[in-house]
Design a protein around this motif. Structure first.
Motif: not given
Length: 119
Positions: A76-80, A82-91
């Motif tokens: 859920n924190i990861r989704y938050e 990504e929502d604030s960035l407007g894109e997925s976080v890359k590994n």
């Protein structure tokens, strides 16, 4: 310390575990508790979990165990994020997913404390 109460992630039970990790790791820094916290957070921002400074997150097996225990909060924190960035976080380092998410969420938690307390 009031700094931890300001976190936007305080609603997540995992934040109590993150707080314990921060408190146990900042003791090696000099100064008042506030100065120790600031120095620790600045080191983490410069080097990240990838440098091995967070003993709880050095080994993939420890990250996997932590991730399983706190799966819903971490995702859920990861989704938050990504929502604030407007894109997925890359590994970018192609870490195991559980290690990546542990590091991402812990670093973001710490950055949030720094931003709310020292900027």
């Amino acid at each position: 310390m009031k700094a931890f109460e300001k976190s936007v992630y305080i609603e997540y039970p995992v934040s109590a575990q993150f707080k314990k990790i921060v408190l146990s790791n900042m003791d090696s820094y000099d100064g008042t508790k506030k100065e120790q916290l600031k120095s620790f957070l600045e080191d983490l921002q410069k080097n990240g979990c990838i440098c091995g400074m967070i003993s709880e997150f050095v080994y993939n097996s420890d990250c996997r165990k932590f991730y399983i225990q706190h799966l819903d909060d971490l995702e859920n924190i990861r989704y938050e994020i990504e929502d604030s960035l407007g894109e997925s976080v890359k590994n970018r380092h192609r870490l195991p997913h559980y290690t990546f998410v542990c590091w991402l969420c812990f670093e973001e938690y710490c950055f949030d404390i720094y931003r709310n307390s020292f900027e």
